[in-house]
Design an enzyme around this catalytic site. Structure first.
Site, PDB file in Angstrom:
ATOM      1  N   GLY A   1      47.600  12.680  75.082  1.00 39.62           N
ATOM      2  CA  GLY A   1      47.773  13.701  74.053  1.00 39.62           C
ATOM      3  C   GLY A   1      47.986  15.090  74.609  1.00 39.62           C
ATOM      4  O   GLY A   1      47.718  16.087  73.921  1.00 39.62           O
TER       5      GLY A   1
ATOM      6  N   CYS B   1      56.450  28.918  78.504  1.00 38.95           N
ATOM      7  CA  CYS B   1      55.132  28.292  78.616  1.00 38.95           C
ATOM      8  C   CYS B   1      54.055  29.223  78.060  1.00 38.95           C
ATOM      9  O   CYS B   1      53.884  30.356  78.524  1.00 38.95           O
ATOM     10  CB  CYS B   1      54.835  27.956  80.080  1.00 38.95           C
ATOM     11  SG  CYS B   1      53.150  27.391  80.319  1.00 38.95           S
TER      12      CYS B   1
ATOM     13  N   ASN C   1      43.957  16.340  80.323  1.00 37.85           N
ATOM     14  CA  ASN C   1      44.844  15.433  79.605  1.00 37.85           C
ATOM     15  C   ASN C   1      46.168  15.380  80.353  1.00 37.85           C
ATOM     16  O   ASN C   1      46.811  16.412  80.572  1.00 37.85           O
ATOM     17  CB  ASN C   1      45.070  15.921  78.162  1.00 37.85           C
ATOM     18  CG  ASN C   1      43.839  15.719  77.311  1.00 37.85           C
ATOM     19  OD1 ASN C   1      43.127  14.731  77.458  1.00 37.85           O
ATOM     20  ND2 ASN C   1      43.572  16.659  76.415  1.00 37.85           N
TER      21      ASN C   1
ATOM     22  N   HIS D   1      45.982  22.121  82.988  1.00 36.67           N
ATOM     23  CA  HIS D   1      44.784  22.860  82.577  1.00 36.67           C
ATOM     24  C   HIS D   1      43.593  21.924  82.547  1.00 36.67           C
ATOM     25  O   HIS D   1      43.720  20.736  82.279  1.00 36.67           O
ATOM     26  CB  HIS D   1      44.977  23.534  81.214  1.00 36.67           C
ATOM     27  CG  HIS D   1      45.455  22.608  80.144  1.00 36.67           C
ATOM     28  ND1 HIS D   1      46.769  22.217  80.023  1.00 36.67           N
ATOM     29  CD2 HIS D   1      44.779  21.993  79.142  1.00 36.67           C
ATOM     30  CE1 HIS D   1      46.890  21.410  78.994  1.00 36.67           C
ATOM     31  NE2 HIS D   1      45.696  21.243  78.436  1.00 36.67           N
TER      32      HIS D   1
ATOM     33  N   HIS E   1      52.628  27.856  87.723  1.00 33.96           N
ATOM     34  CA  HIS E   1      53.009  26.865  86.708  1.00 33.96           C
ATOM     35  C   HIS E   1      53.348  25.531  87.342  1.00 33.96           C
ATOM     36  O   HIS E   1      54.247  25.437  88.164  1.00 33.96           O
ATOM     37  CB  HIS E   1      54.221  27.350  85.903  1.00 33.96           C
ATOM     38  CG  HIS E   1      54.638  26.337  84.863  1.00 33.96           C
ATOM     39  ND1 HIS E   1      54.205  26.389  83.562  1.00 33.96           N
ATOM     40  CD2 HIS E   1      55.404  25.228  84.960  1.00 33.96           C
ATOM     41  CE1 HIS E   1      54.700  25.359  82.894  1.00 33.96           C
ATOM     42  NE2 HIS E   1      55.439  24.643  83.727  1.00 33.96           N
TER      43      HIS E   1
HETATM   44  P1  AMP Z   1      46.032  19.568  75.788  1.00 33.59           P
HETATM   45  O1  AMP Z   1      46.017  18.716  74.555  1.00 33.59           O
HETATM   46  O2  AMP Z   1      45.166  19.019  76.884  1.00 33.59           O
HETATM   47  O3  AMP Z   1      47.431  19.886  76.245  1.00 33.59           O
HETATM   48  O4  AMP Z   1      45.318  20.916  75.378  1.00 33.59           O
HETATM   49  C1  AMP Z   1      45.939  22.078  75.009  1.00 33.59           C
HETATM   50  C2  AMP Z   1      44.887  22.986  74.471  1.00 33.59           C
HETATM   51  O5  AMP Z   1      45.404  24.296  74.404  1.00 33.59           O
HETATM   52  C3  AMP Z   1      44.402  22.613  73.063  1.00 33.59           C
HETATM   53  O6  AMP Z   1      43.016  22.349  73.097  1.00 33.59           O
HETATM   54  C4  AMP Z   1      44.735  23.872  72.248  1.00 33.59           C
HETATM   55  O7  AMP Z   1      43.764  24.149  71.278  1.00 33.59           O
HETATM   56  C5  AMP Z   1      44.817  24.930  73.308  1.00 33.59           C
HETATM   57  N1  AMP Z   1      45.655  26.078  72.992  1.00 33.59           N
HETATM   58  C6  AMP Z   1      46.937  26.068  72.551  1.00 33.59           C
HETATM   59  N2  AMP Z   1      47.394  27.317  72.389  1.00 33.59           N
HETATM   60  C7  AMP Z   1      46.387  28.144  72.774  1.00 33.59           C
HETATM   61  C8  AMP Z   1      46.237  29.561  72.862  1.00 33.59           C
HETATM   62  N3  AMP Z   1      47.221  30.398  72.505  1.00 33.59           N
HETATM   63  N4  AMP Z   1      45.058  30.068  73.280  1.00 33.59           N
HETATM   64  C9  AMP Z   1      44.055  29.243  73.640  1.00 33.59           C
HETATM   65  N5  AMP Z   1      44.137  27.891  73.592  1.00 33.59           N
HETATM   66  C10 AMP Z   1      45.278  27.357  73.162  1.00 33.59           C
END
Ligand code: AMP
Length: 111
Positions: free
Chosen positions: A92, A4, A86, A99, A46
């Site tokens: 999506g 993760c 989300n 989060h 988690h």
């Molecule tokens: P979700 O679509 O709600 O699952 O959002 C996941 C979010 O995580 C997206 O907005 C990504 O840009 C962000 N994300 C993915 N990898 C990283 C990372 N290494 N550091 C910061 N944000 C991340």
């Protein structure tokens, strides 16, 4: 969870721009911001989905919302902000560690 990405960020195994951290949550900048301020707030424990809430996690989420509200001015969100979770495929969700997106720093569109 070994694979993760958010667990790795919480543990400091991959870099992130952390804005706040305590014993139960971590707030860091989203790597692909869609607003002037775009932060992610993750519980250190988690779990992937709201459907996995139990009593302890509900209390954790309540405390988390309170912390976000208290921290907002220091995070550049004094004029208001939007919280987004989300949940699942239709929303999506790409990272399967619960989060909260924190969006603000400018007027946000709603459409
Ligand atoms: P979700 O679509 O709600 O699952 O959002 C996941 C979010 O995580 C997206 O907005 C990504 O840009 C962000 N994300 C993915 N990898 C990283 C990372 N290494 N550091 C910061 N944000 C991340």
């Amino acid at each position: 969870m070994e694979d993760c990405i958010f667990c790795k960020i919480v543990k400091g195994e991959i870099p992130s721009a952390k804005m706040y951290e305590d014993e139960e949550i971590c707030i860091f900048k989203d790597v692909a911001p869609i607003a002037k301020v775009h932060l992610l707030c993750v519980p250190k424990e988690h779990f992937a989905y709201l459907s996995e809430l139990n009593g302890a996690r509900e209390a954790l989420l309540g405390r988390t919302l309170g912390k976000i509200a208290k921290l907002a001015p220091a995070l550049g969100l004094e004029e208001g902000y939007r919280l987004v979770i989300n949940q699942g495929e239709n929303a999506g969700q790409t990272v399967h560690h619960l989060h909260i997106h924190i969006l603000g720093g400018e007027p946000l569109k709603w459409e």
